[in-house]
Write a protein that holds these residues in place. Structure first.
Motif, PDB file in Angstrom:
ATOM      1  N   LEU A   1      57.016  31.416  -6.123  1.00 24.45           N
ATOM      2  CA  LEU A   1      56.031  30.369  -5.906  1.00 24.45           C
ATOM      3  C   LEU A   1      55.120  30.744  -4.751  1.00 24.45           C
ATOM      4  O   LEU A   1      55.585  31.203  -3.700  1.00 24.45           O
ATOM      5  CB  LEU A   1      56.749  29.048  -5.594  1.00 24.45           C
ATOM      6  CG  LEU A   1      55.921  27.766  -5.514  1.00 24.45           C
ATOM      7  CD1 LEU A   1      55.239  27.469  -6.847  1.00 24.45           C
ATOM      8  CD2 LEU A   1      56.815  26.590  -5.121  1.00 24.45           C
ATOM      9  N   ALA A   2      53.805  30.564  -4.946  1.00 23.67           N
ATOM     10  CA  ALA A   2      52.823  30.757  -3.878  1.00 23.67           C
ATOM     11  C   ALA A   2      52.206  29.405  -3.540  1.00 23.67           C
ATOM     12  O   ALA A   2      51.810  28.656  -4.438  1.00 23.67           O
ATOM     13  CB  ALA A   2      51.739  31.739  -4.311  1.00 23.67           C
ATOM     14  N   LEU A   3      52.125  29.104  -2.244  1.00 19.18           N
ATOM     15  CA  LEU A   3      51.597  27.830  -1.776  1.00 19.18           C
ATOM     16  C   LEU A   3      50.388  28.073  -0.889  1.00 19.18           C
ATOM     17  O   LEU A   3      50.426  28.918   0.009  1.00 19.18           O
ATOM     18  CB  LEU A   3      52.664  27.078  -0.961  1.00 19.18           C
ATOM     19  CG  LEU A   3      54.027  26.883  -1.631  1.00 19.18           C
ATOM     20  CD1 LEU A   3      55.008  26.266  -0.631  1.00 19.18           C
ATOM     21  CD2 LEU A   3      53.893  26.006  -2.872  1.00 19.18           C
ATOM     22  N   SER A   4      49.319  27.328  -1.141  1.00 17.73           N
ATOM     23  CA  SER A   4      48.124  27.444  -0.312  1.00 17.73           C
ATOM     24  C   SER A   4      47.679  26.055   0.117  1.00 17.73           C
ATOM     25  O   SER A   4      47.278  25.236  -0.704  1.00 17.73           O
ATOM     26  CB  SER A   4      47.002  28.151  -1.080  1.00 17.73           C
ATOM     27  OG  SER A   4      45.860  28.302  -0.251  1.00 17.73           O
ATOM     28  N   SER A   5      47.757  25.792   1.407  1.00 18.59           N
ATOM     29  CA  SER A   5      47.444  24.472   1.944  1.00 18.59           C
ATOM     30  C   SER A   5      46.186  24.513   2.795  1.00 18.59           C
ATOM     31  O   SER A   5      46.082  25.309   3.730  1.00 18.59           O
ATOM     32  CB  SER A   5      48.616  23.975   2.806  1.00 18.59           C
ATOM     33  OG  SER A   5      48.233  22.896   3.619  1.00 18.59           O
ATOM     34  N   HIS A   6      45.210  23.657   2.458  1.00 16.81           N
ATOM     35  CA  HIS A   6      44.000  23.461   3.252  1.00 16.81           C
ATOM     36  C   HIS A   6      43.248  24.780   3.497  1.00 16.81           C
ATOM     37  O   HIS A   6      42.655  24.981   4.548  1.00 16.81           O
ATOM     38  CB  HIS A   6      44.326  22.794   4.590  1.00 16.81           C
ATOM     39  CG  HIS A   6      44.851  21.401   4.433  1.00 16.81           C
ATOM     40  ND1 HIS A   6      46.177  21.145   4.147  1.00 16.81           N
ATOM     41  CD2 HIS A   6      44.240  20.204   4.504  1.00 16.81           C
ATOM     42  CE1 HIS A   6      46.348  19.836   4.061  1.00 16.81           C
ATOM     43  NE2 HIS A   6      45.192  19.238   4.262  1.00 16.81           N
ATOM     44  N   TYR A   7      43.269  25.665   2.523  1.00 10.72           N
ATOM     45  CA  TYR A   7      42.545  26.940   2.634  1.00 10.72           C
ATOM     46  C   TYR A   7      41.549  27.092   1.497  1.00 10.72           C
ATOM     47  O   TYR A   7      40.385  27.361   1.705  1.00 10.72           O
ATOM     48  CB  TYR A   7      43.538  28.100   2.630  1.00 10.72           C
ATOM     49  CG  TYR A   7      42.884  29.454   2.828  1.00 10.72           C
ATOM     50  CD1 TYR A   7      42.436  29.845   4.083  1.00 10.72           C
ATOM     51  CD2 TYR A   7      42.721  30.330   1.766  1.00 10.72           C
ATOM     52  CE1 TYR A   7      41.828  31.075   4.265  1.00 10.72           C
ATOM     53  CE2 TYR A   7      42.125  31.567   1.945  1.00 10.72           C
ATOM     54  CZ  TYR A   7      41.672  31.930   3.194  1.00 10.72           C
ATOM     55  OH  TYR A   7      41.074  33.148   3.369  1.00 10.72           O
ATOM     56  N   LEU A   8      42.004  26.931   0.270  1.00 10.05           N
ATOM     57  CA  LEU A   8      41.137  26.925  -0.884  1.00 10.05           C
ATOM     58  C   LEU A   8      40.744  25.471  -1.103  1.00 10.05           C
ATOM     59  O   LEU A   8      41.503  24.580  -0.759  1.00 10.05           O
ATOM     60  CB  LEU A   8      41.907  27.454  -2.094  1.00 10.05           C
ATOM     61  CG  LEU A   8      42.521  28.870  -1.944  1.00 10.05           C
ATOM     62  CD1 LEU A   8      43.524  29.117  -3.043  1.00 10.05           C
ATOM     63  CD2 LEU A   8      41.458  29.918  -1.961  1.00 10.05           C
ATOM     64  N   PHE A   9      39.546  25.084  -1.396  1.00  5.56           N
ATOM     65  CA  PHE A   9      39.087  25.113  -2.752  1.00  5.56           C
ATOM     66  C   PHE A   9      37.583  25.305  -2.742  1.00  5.56           C
ATOM     67  O   PHE A   9      36.901  24.469  -2.181  1.00  5.56           O
ATOM     68  CB  PHE A   9      39.507  23.800  -3.439  1.00  5.56           C
ATOM     69  CG  PHE A   9      39.604  23.907  -4.918  1.00  5.56           C
ATOM     70  CD1 PHE A   9      40.701  24.526  -5.469  1.00  5.56           C
ATOM     71  CD2 PHE A   9      38.617  23.447  -5.728  1.00  5.56           C
ATOM     72  CE1 PHE A   9      40.807  24.647  -6.842  1.00  5.56           C
ATOM     73  CE2 PHE A   9      38.723  23.553  -7.084  1.00  5.56           C
ATOM     74  CZ  PHE A   9      39.816  24.151  -7.645  1.00  5.56           C
ATOM     75  N   GLY A  10      37.079  26.363  -3.327  1.00  3.84           N
ATOM     76  CA  GLY A  10      35.651  26.615  -3.336  1.00  3.84           C
ATOM     77  C   GLY A  10      35.243  27.457  -4.506  1.00  3.84           C
ATOM     78  O   GLY A  10      36.074  27.960  -5.253  1.00  3.84           O
ATOM     79  N   GLU A  11      33.958  27.655  -4.643  1.00  4.38           N
ATOM     80  CA  GLU A  11      33.436  28.321  -5.826  1.00  4.38           C
ATOM     81  C   GLU A  11      33.848  29.786  -5.918  1.00  4.38           C
ATOM     82  O   GLU A  11      33.946  30.337  -7.012  1.00  4.38           O
ATOM     83  CB  GLU A  11      31.907  28.219  -5.840  1.00  4.38           C
ATOM     84  CG  GLU A  11      31.221  28.850  -4.634  1.00  4.38           C
ATOM     85  CD  GLU A  11      29.725  28.691  -4.688  1.00  4.38           C
ATOM     86  OE1 GLU A  11      29.198  28.522  -5.797  1.00  4.38           O
ATOM     87  OE2 GLU A  11      29.075  28.725  -3.635  1.00  4.38           O
ATOM     88  N   PHE A  12      34.100  30.435  -4.786  1.00  6.62           N
ATOM     89  CA  PHE A  12      34.416  31.866  -4.820  1.00  6.62           C
ATOM     90  C   PHE A  12      35.909  32.129  -4.841  1.00  6.62           C
ATOM     91  O   PHE A  12      36.345  33.269  -4.745  1.00  6.62           O
ATOM     92  CB  PHE A  12      33.802  32.566  -3.599  1.00  6.62           C
ATOM     93  CG  PHE A  12      34.340  32.092  -2.286  1.00  6.62           C
ATOM     94  CD1 PHE A  12      35.417  32.731  -1.697  1.00  6.62           C
ATOM     95  CD2 PHE A  12      33.771  31.013  -1.636  1.00  6.62           C
ATOM     96  CE1 PHE A  12      35.917  32.293  -0.481  1.00  6.62           C
ATOM     97  CE2 PHE A  12      34.260  30.577  -0.426  1.00  6.62           C
ATOM     98  CZ  PHE A  12      35.329  31.213   0.153  1.00  6.62           C
ATOM     99  N   HIS A  13      36.710  31.099  -5.025  1.00  2.00           N
ATOM    100  CA  HIS A  13      38.145  31.284  -4.878  1.00  2.00           C
ATOM    101  C   HIS A  13      38.892  31.543  -6.183  1.00  2.00           C
ATOM    102  O   HIS A  13      40.114  31.647  -6.172  1.00  2.00           O
ATOM    103  CB  HIS A  13      38.756  30.086  -4.160  1.00  2.00           C
ATOM    104  CG  HIS A  13      38.469  30.087  -2.687  1.00  2.00           C
ATOM    105  ND1 HIS A  13      38.115  28.961  -1.994  1.00  2.00           N
ATOM    106  CD2 HIS A  13      38.472  31.090  -1.785  1.00  2.00           C
ATOM    107  CE1 HIS A  13      37.927  29.269  -0.724  1.00  2.00           C
ATOM    108  NE2 HIS A  13      38.135  30.546  -0.579  1.00  2.00           N
ATOM    109  N   VAL A  14      38.198  31.644  -7.311  1.00  2.62           N
ATOM    110  CA  VAL A  14      38.876  31.953  -8.564  1.00  2.62           C
ATOM    111  C   VAL A  14      39.585  33.301  -8.456  1.00  2.62           C
ATOM    112  O   VAL A  14      40.730  33.452  -8.904  1.00  2.62           O
ATOM    113  CB  VAL A  14      37.892  31.944  -9.749  1.00  2.62           C
ATOM    114  CG1 VAL A  14      38.574  32.478 -11.003  1.00  2.62           C
ATOM    115  CG2 VAL A  14      37.381  30.532 -10.002  1.00  2.62           C
TER     116      VAL A  14
END
Length: 225
Positions: A138-151
């Motif tokens: 499992l990979a967790l990402s908190s308060h770092y992504l969410f934007g147009e270049f993050h795909v």
């Protein structure tokens, strides 16, 4: 990306943000873009497996401490000036939130030198992660992504982990991210499984949702007459 960069998250906060169960902690976890979070230190204390990756981890302890204190103070002032936009009930009040997060940052910095030596805190400089396919459960990402270049980042996380969970899905104004729809569409077109799931963590009124992503293969059988 959320406008709330109050670092210092704990395991109990991650459990609500990412809808984690005790079973999740039995696997190998990757924390991505977390900044000074208590999660890895608390996982280590519980003898659980976790690796944390963040560009900030290229810094030494003294430099990172100074940077973190400045960013934290700035964000705390901004949240304080807009208290009506937040729900502090989980922490008692605004001061309770700050105390919780300061405690989390203190745990991080106490663990940082040893964690660096043990390669539990790894710096990332680009979107390529130094791990084999599906190295993590499992990979967790908190308060770092969410934007147009993050795909591309999401796809890379889905390469190294069997499942990716991202929280929150709001923009800097606390509104649902306008990039969510396009990101979901692109991931589905590229044959990734996706789910938007509501969670119990509710510091921001519209910030109680996370995104699940996983790589999948659709086997198409040939139709024979």
């Amino acid at each position: 990306m959320s406008n709330l960069v109050l670092w210092g998250h704990h395991i109990d906060e991650y459990q609500e943000m990412f809808d984690l169960t005790p079973a999740h902690f039995g696997g190998k976890l990757l924390e991505f873009g977390s900044g000074p979070s208590a999660f890895n230190a608390e996982m280590q204390q519980a003898e659980k497996r976790c690796v944390s990756c963040c560009p900030l981890f290229a810094l030494d302890k003294a430099t990172l401490t100074t940077k973190a204190m400045l960013v934290f103070a700035d964000m705390a002032d901004k949240v304080s000036n807009e208290r009506d936009k937040y729900n502090f009930s989980q922490y008692g009040n605004f001061e309770g939130l700050l105390a919780k997060r300061r405690d989390g940052m203190a745990k991080f910095f106490a663990d940082y030198p040893l964690g660096k030596k043990e390669k539990r805190y790894l710096p990332t400089q680009d979107i390529s992660l130094p791990f084999a396919d599906f190295s993590f459960d499992l990979a967790l990402s908190s308060h770092y992504l969410f934007g147009e270049f993050h795909v591309k980042v999401i796809k890379e996380l889905a390469r190294v982990a069997k499942e990716v969970r991202i929280f929150p899905l709001i923009d800097r104004d606390g509104q649902p991210s306008p990039f969510l729809g396009p990101v979901l569409l692109q991931l589905q077109l590229d044959n990734y499984g996706v789910e938007v799931r509501s969670v119990n963590y509710l510091l921001q009124p519209q910030g109680n949702a996370m995104l699940r992503v996983w790589a999948q293969e659709c086997q198409l059988s040939e139709h024979k007459e």
